[in-house]
Design a protein around this motif. Sequence first.
Motif, PDB file in Angstrom:
ATOM      1  N   GLU A  80       0.851  -1.190   0.000  1.00 29.52           N
ATOM      2  CA  GLU A  80       0.000   0.000   0.000  1.00 29.52           C
ATOM      3  C   GLU A  80       0.888   1.241   0.000  1.00 29.52           C
ATOM      4  O   GLU A  80       1.759   1.393   0.840  1.00 29.52           O
ATOM      5  N   VAL A  81       0.658   2.145  -0.969  1.00 22.12           N
ATOM      6  CA  VAL A  81       1.478   3.353  -1.065  1.00 22.12           C
ATOM      7  C   VAL A  81       0.685   4.630  -0.809  1.00 22.12           C
ATOM      8  O   VAL A  81       1.262   5.718  -0.690  1.00 22.12           O
ATOM      9  N   TRP A  82      -0.632   4.520  -0.739  1.00 22.10           N
ATOM     10  CA  TRP A  82      -1.495   5.678  -0.468  1.00 22.10           C
ATOM     11  C   TRP A  82      -2.867   5.133  -0.103  1.00 22.10           C
ATOM     12  O   TRP A  82      -3.262   4.077  -0.575  1.00 22.10           O
ATOM     13  N   SER A  83      -3.589   5.850   0.746  1.00 17.89           N
ATOM     14  CA  SER A  83      -4.909   5.333   1.119  1.00 17.89           C
ATOM     15  C   SER A  83      -5.801   6.424   1.667  1.00 17.89           C
ATOM     16  O   SER A  83      -5.338   7.482   2.115  1.00 17.89           O
ATOM     17  N   THR A  84      -7.096   6.155   1.619  1.00 20.95           N
ATOM     18  CA  THR A  84      -8.126   6.902   2.324  1.00 20.95           C
ATOM     19  C   THR A  84      -9.013   5.831   2.961  1.00 20.95           C
ATOM     20  O   THR A  84      -8.806   4.630   2.737  1.00 20.95           O
ATOM     21  N   PRO A  85     -10.021   6.220   3.746  1.00 21.81           N
ATOM     22  CA  PRO A  85     -10.928   5.186   4.271  1.00 21.81           C
ATOM     23  C   PRO A  85     -11.639   4.407   3.178  1.00 21.81           C
ATOM     24  O   PRO A  85     -12.139   3.310   3.430  1.00 21.81           O
ATOM     25  N   TRP A  86     -11.646   4.952   1.948  1.00 22.91           N
ATOM     26  CA  TRP A  86     -12.435   4.338   0.878  1.00 22.91           C
ATOM     27  C   TRP A  86     -11.615   3.540  -0.124  1.00 22.91           C
ATOM     28  O   TRP A  86     -12.168   2.768  -0.905  1.00 22.91           O
ATOM     29  N   CYS A  87     -10.322   3.740  -0.137  1.00 22.23           N
ATOM     30  CA  CYS A  87      -9.522   3.079  -1.164  1.00 22.23           C
ATOM     31  C   CYS A  87      -8.062   3.004  -0.754  1.00 22.23           C
ATOM     32  O   CYS A  87      -7.556   3.892  -0.042  1.00 22.23           O
ATOM     33  N   LYS A  88      -7.397   1.954  -1.219  1.00 22.66           N
ATOM     34  CA  LYS A  88      -5.952   1.829  -1.085  1.00 22.66           C
ATOM     35  C   LYS A  88      -5.351   1.794  -2.488  1.00 22.66           C
ATOM     36  O   LYS A  88      -5.891   1.133  -3.388  1.00 22.66           O
ATOM     37  N   LEU A  89      -4.247   2.507  -2.656  1.00 23.45           N
ATOM     38  CA  LEU A  89      -3.490   2.413  -3.898  1.00 23.45           C
ATOM     39  C   LEU A  89      -2.406   1.358  -3.668  1.00 23.45           C
ATOM     40  O   LEU A  89      -1.513   1.541  -2.846  1.00 23.45           O
ATOM     41  N   ILE A  90      -2.516   0.252  -4.377  1.00 20.45           N
ATOM     42  CA  ILE A  90      -1.606  -0.875  -4.210  1.00 20.45           C
ATOM     43  C   ILE A  90      -0.585  -0.879  -5.347  1.00 20.45           C
ATOM     44  O   ILE A  90      -0.940  -0.812  -6.524  1.00 20.45           O
ATOM     45  N   HIS A  91       0.689  -0.946  -4.958  1.00 21.52           N
ATOM     46  CA  HIS A  91       1.782  -1.049  -5.928  1.00 21.52           C
ATOM     47  C   HIS A  91       2.336  -2.469  -5.870  1.00 21.52           C
ATOM     48  O   HIS A  91       2.696  -2.954  -4.797  1.00 21.52           O
ATOM     49  N   PHE A  92       2.398  -3.126  -7.010  1.00 21.84           N
ATOM     50  CA  PHE A  92       2.991  -4.459  -7.088  1.00 21.84           C
ATOM     51  C   PHE A  92       4.475  -4.278  -7.396  1.00 21.84           C
ATOM     52  O   PHE A  92       4.884  -4.148  -8.560  1.00 21.84           O
ATOM     53  N   ASP A  93       5.247  -4.244  -6.335  1.00 22.35           N
ATOM     54  CA  ASP A  93       6.668  -3.928  -6.418  1.00 22.35           C
ATOM     55  C   ASP A  93       7.463  -5.169  -6.837  1.00 22.35           C
ATOM     56  O   ASP A  93       7.502  -6.167  -6.118  1.00 22.35           O
ATOM     57  N   ARG A  94       8.085  -5.097  -8.005  1.00 20.69           N
ATOM     58  CA  ARG A  94       8.876  -6.217  -8.512  1.00 20.69           C
ATOM     59  C   ARG A  94      10.314  -6.100  -8.019  1.00 20.69           C
ATOM     60  O   ARG A  94      10.881  -5.003  -7.977  1.00 20.69           O
ATOM     61  N   ASP A  95      10.896  -7.215  -7.656  1.00 21.15           N
ATOM     62  CA  ASP A  95      12.258  -7.233  -7.129  1.00 21.15           C
ATOM     63  C   ASP A  95      13.247  -6.793  -8.208  1.00 21.15           C
ATOM     64  O   ASP A  95      13.295  -7.367  -9.305  1.00 21.15           O
ATOM     65  N   MET A  96      14.051  -5.769  -7.884  1.00 22.32           N
ATOM     66  CA  MET A  96      14.950  -5.187  -8.875  1.00 22.32           C
ATOM     67  C   MET A  96      16.040  -6.155  -9.328  1.00 22.32           C
ATOM     68  O   MET A  96      16.385  -6.218 -10.511  1.00 22.32           O
ATOM     69  N   SER A  97      16.591  -6.919  -8.393  1.00 20.13           N
ATOM     70  CA  SER A  97      17.642  -7.863  -8.779  1.00 20.13           C
ATOM     71  C   SER A  97      17.093  -8.944  -9.702  1.00 20.13           C
ATOM     72  O   SER A  97      17.757  -9.354 -10.670  1.00 20.13           O
ATOM     73  N   ASP A  98      15.864  -9.404  -9.419  1.00 14.78           N
ATOM     74  CA  ASP A  98      15.238 -10.402 -10.296  1.00 14.78           C
ATOM     75  C   ASP A  98      14.962  -9.809 -11.674  1.00 14.78           C
ATOM     76  O   ASP A  98      15.104 -10.491 -12.694  1.00 14.78           O
ATOM     77  N   LEU A  99      14.550  -8.527 -11.711  1.00 13.64           N
ATOM     78  CA  LEU A  99      14.288  -7.880 -12.997  1.00 13.64           C
ATOM     79  C   LEU A  99      15.552  -7.795 -13.842  1.00 13.64           C
ATOM     80  O   LEU A  99      15.518  -8.029 -15.056  1.00 13.64           O
ATOM     81  N   ARG A 100      16.670  -7.463 -13.197  1.00 12.05           N
ATOM     82  CA  ARG A 100      17.927  -7.388 -13.949  1.00 12.05           C
ATOM     83  C   ARG A 100      18.307  -8.747 -14.507  1.00 12.05           C
ATOM     84  O   ARG A 100      18.770  -8.850 -15.649  1.00 12.05           O
TER      85      ARG A 100
END
Length: 436
Positions: A80-100
């Motif tokens: 969760e990177v941002w939220s209100t009582p009505w919604c959460k902004l979810i970021h699917f964070d990919r592992d940088m070392s795996d991406l490389r």
Amino acid sequence: MLYTLYEAGYYAASPLRWAALAARDFWSSPLNPAAESDLGRRIYATSDLFANLTRRYGKPDWKIDKVKINGRDVRVRAQEVWSTPWCKLIHFDRDMSDLRRAGKTELEPAVLIAAPLSGHYATLLRGTVEAFLQDHEVFITEWTNARDVPLMEGRFDFHDYIDHIREMLRQMGPRPHVVAVCQPGPPVLAAAALMADDREESRPASMTFMGSPIDARLSPTVTNKLAEDRPFAWFESNMIYNVPPPYLGAGRRVYPGFVQLASFMSMNLEKHQEAHRQYLADLMKGDGDETEKHLEFYDEYLSVLDLTEEFYLQTVDVVFQRHLLPKGELEHRGRKVRPERITDIGLLTVEGENDDISGIGQTQAAHKLCLSLPVDLKEDYIQPHVGHYGVFNGRRFREEIYPRVRAFIRRMEAEIPHLRARPASAEVVPLRSAQS
């Protein structure tokens, strides 16, 4: 009253459900010598089916801990990177070392997937998220079940939805991309129009609408006709109920998820009945693969959330009855929403040939509203042989629709330096269309 009766029915069935669970465990135990008999399999299967039909389906987990990219597993963490009582902004964070290790060395486009607020949880788009994770930094709107929001948090309506989309795009930085799946189409287009009018740095670089009721007057479906045939007062009187205790939102007026679910299922009742008959037969013959597929689908499908009274009724009024956005009459906080002011935001519309929720043409209508967009920033695509769900999930989405969306986003990324310099009076030219 209906909500209270629904809850009472659930608790009244609890003893029978517990008995069914006990019977299921007894007749599936390897210590039971009669477990593999015909009678044992029948009792086990019937008990399991009853327990599943009467249990409570909560919010599903994302279950996305890795994604396959270029043949390699890349770890993923939903945060969760941002939220209100009505919604959460979810970021699917990919592992940088795996991406490389997977050969991804450059920064990839950020995409906000606007999940529908129409009865199901955002996890219904799990397959959509997994596809986008191969080539993008993915964010998604995770809307809160209205019954879990205390009355002291106030209201949440159609215009709050627009404000939430705008703020989440700002959280993602300059020129992100947005993909609106089904219901969010009108408020997302409104948010983009307002941001374009204000020349905000975080206005989208592109917007993709998938099976969205931008103009519900076109190719009306059963859902559209119901909204048009019933007077507004009917929805107020028959679809809105008070949340009972012990929920945190007790006393809040909502459109209950179980009412929406009943509407969904009634549209294909025979199909759902046959699916459960087949599930019972598969249990009795011990077909574990097919029963797992059934449970996986219905665990998601039967998990529903409540919508606030004001959001539901405004959506019915604004989108399905008065059609304010396509008629150029939508106002947000006393300000006219003007899609014609969008000059530098790419527009892709995707529809399904057999969509029985948003008919062909309803999503395409966005092109007529964005009058100032030149042809090189517009694309339209109709996917053959898919219904509403197939527009954003399943094999045809992965193999045919997603690659087009990915290519469009990449093209808009390349256009961004030129978009910044594009004059507001850009020439209006016909729409580019792509169709198999």
